[in-house]
Design a protein around this motif. Structure first.
Motif, PDB file in Angstrom:
ATOM      1  N   SER A 179       0.439  -1.412  -0.287  1.00 48.15           N
ATOM      2  CA  SER A 179      -0.132   0.038  -0.330  1.00 48.15           C
ATOM      3  C   SER A 179       0.837   1.401   0.016  1.00 48.15           C
ATOM      4  O   SER A 179       1.712   1.224   0.747  1.00 48.15           O
ATOM      5  N   LYS A 180       0.797   2.020  -0.774  1.00 51.12           N
ATOM      6  CA  LYS A 180       1.435   3.584  -0.857  1.00 51.12           C
ATOM      7  C   LYS A 180       0.970   4.380   0.283  1.00 51.12           C
ATOM      8  O   LYS A 180       0.378   3.926   1.434  1.00 51.12           O
ATOM      9  N   ASN A 181       2.457   5.276   0.589  1.00 53.24           N
ATOM     10  CA  ASN A 181       2.082   6.189   1.537  1.00 53.24           C
ATOM     11  C   ASN A 181       0.787   7.073   1.624  1.00 53.24           C
ATOM     12  O   ASN A 181       1.242   7.030   0.592  1.00 53.24           O
ATOM     13  N   ILE A 182       0.682   7.178   3.294  1.00 55.96           N
ATOM     14  CA  ILE A 182      -0.312   8.373   3.069  1.00 55.96           C
ATOM     15  C   ILE A 182       0.101   9.487   3.525  1.00 55.96           C
ATOM     16  O   ILE A 182       0.529   9.850   4.264  1.00 55.96           O
ATOM     17  N   SER A 183      -0.200  10.564   2.439  1.00 56.74           N
ATOM     18  CA  SER A 183       0.466  12.171   3.430  1.00 56.74           C
ATOM     19  C   SER A 183      -0.375  12.118   4.907  1.00 56.74           C
ATOM     20  O   SER A 183      -1.408  12.018   4.941  1.00 56.74           O
ATOM     21  N   GLY A 184       0.925  13.202   5.284  1.00 53.83           N
ATOM     22  CA  GLY A 184       0.597  13.195   6.801  1.00 53.83           C
ATOM     23  C   GLY A 184       0.793  12.090   7.799  1.00 53.83           C
ATOM     24  O   GLY A 184       0.231  11.438   9.012  1.00 53.83           O
ATOM     25  N   SER A 185       0.966  10.431   7.333  1.00 49.40           N
ATOM     26  CA  SER A 185       0.808   9.334   7.951  1.00 49.40           C
ATOM     27  C   SER A 185       1.956   9.187   7.996  1.00 49.40           C
ATOM     28  O   SER A 185       3.217   9.708   8.665  1.00 49.40           O
ATOM     29  N   PHE A 186       2.440   8.509   9.341  1.00 47.36           N
ATOM     30  CA  PHE A 186       3.464   8.717  10.717  1.00 47.36           C
ATOM     31  C   PHE A 186       4.659   7.587   9.517  1.00 47.36           C
ATOM     32  O   PHE A 186       5.626   7.763   9.399  1.00 47.36           O
ATOM     33  N   ARG A 187       4.031   6.565   8.635  1.00 46.21           N
ATOM     34  CA  ARG A 187       4.873   6.022   8.054  1.00 46.21           C
ATOM     35  C   ARG A 187       5.415   6.610   6.804  1.00 46.21           C
ATOM     36  O   ARG A 187       6.325   6.200   6.206  1.00 46.21           O
ATOM     37  N   SER A 188       4.698   7.718   6.273  1.00 47.75           N
ATOM     38  CA  SER A 188       5.462   8.285   5.264  1.00 47.75           C
ATOM     39  C   SER A 188       6.463   9.438   5.608  1.00 47.75           C
ATOM     40  O   SER A 188       7.290   9.341   5.131  1.00 47.75           O
TER      41      SER A 188
END
Length: 322
Positions: A179-188
């Motif tokens: 799954s793509k990294n979501i903008s504003g997420s901890f993972r991103s």
């Protein structure tokens, strides 16, 4: 091996071989009572990676908190080398109120990297990014499905990252979802800072599930063994399942509103036309069958007792890695 250098977190110093609980204090409750977020640090005397195990970015996803709690109580967090940091609850406000968001109604996992002078959620994100992440090499962030949607145990990584795939292979969850990294997420944010993160999903909000916790714990031990950090007193189990890698998936949505009677279970493989659920009216006049539109694995199943037209009810794989 060389001796570990001192670690500095929130103005405190943790030395080699030391165990310490640090309190992160960013804001008080509206009653003016202090609210502390415990950060549990365990350090070996030997140099090695620094790993963060955290949960509770969403305050109602308590199965992740239970997983990190057991990592601590079972002493999985006492490393053979390096350092393990555990934060069982990040969104302490949401945990108290049993809500996903912060009191400012913001989703913490959408406001990273945060702001020192921003909203309450944004300030928490800021301090995690500036106080914690500069010290971290690896993260496992434990989550659960929201809004009564039950996730089969899975690791989520971005496709094309060979290092993350090796870590996911070591963890060996039943499913690995690209799954793509979501903008504003901890993972991103971790990705941008060069911190290698595995995102674990399993179970649903406001629920404790022993099977999900067991999968998370066993995967964590295999992850630490891969890094040569697992305490010699602990043993990583051999996986009892193959890990299915899912490249593409989609949501099956309710075509009708009504009482929802789920039949198919999360994690199961279904064939096209298999009966997944029924949606009925409360008066015994109408009942609609929900059938699988194609074959695939069910990686999320809605456990709600009723649904509305358009609600997401099943997450089903459409393409597996070959």
């Amino acid at each position: 091996m060389n001796a570990i250098k001192p670690l500095h977190l929130f103005g405190e110093t943790i030395l080699a071989g030391e165990s310490k609980t640090i309190s992160m204090e960013i804001a008080k409750l509206h009653t003016m009572n202090k609210l502390k977020v415990p950060i549990i640090v365990e350090r070996s005397k030997l140099e090695g990676p620094i790993v963060l195990f955290c949960a509770g970015l969403h305050g109602d996803e308590i199965n992740g908190t239970e997983t990190v709690r057991q990592i601590i109580t079972k002493k999985i967090n006492k490393p053979k080398k390096g350092t393990i940091i555990c934060i069982p609850i990040i969104n302490i406000f949401g945990f108290i109120n049993q809500t996903r968001e912060f009191p400012d109604k913001r989703d913490l996992n959408r406001v990273f990297p945060g702001s020192k002078t921003g909203s309450l959620a944004s300030r928490f994100a800021y301090y995690l990014v500036h106080e914690i992440l500069p010290n971290i090499d690896y993260v496992i962030d434990f989550h659960a499905g929201g809004a009564q949607r039950f996730n089969a145990p899975q690791i989520r990584i971005e496709q094309g990252n060979s290092e993350l795939k090796k870590l996911a292979e070591a963890f060996h969850a039943p499913f690995t979802l690209y799954s793509k990294n979501i903008s504003g997420s901890f993972r991103s944010t971790c990705d941008k800072l060069g911190v290698k993160m595995l995102l674990f999903e399993g179970g649903k909000s406001l629920d404790l599930n022993e099977d999900i916790t067991r999968e998370a714990l066993e995967g964590t031990k295999r992850f630490l063994e891969h890094l040569d950090m697992l305490n010699s007193r602990k043993k990583a189990s051999e996986p009892k399942h193959t890990s299915v890698y899912i490249e593409k998936s989609n949501w099956l949505r309710a075509k009708y509103s009504g009482m929802f009677h789920g039949i198919a279970k999360a994690g199961s493989f279904v064939n096209k036309g298999d009966l997944l659920a029924t949606i009925s009216d409360p008066y015994g006049k109408v009942e609609h069958n929900v059938k699988a539109p194609h074959e695939g694995y069910l990686i999320n199943v809605n456990h709600a007792p009723f649904v509305y037209q358009g609600d997401a009810i099943f997450h089903i794989s459409t393409q597996l890695e070959t």
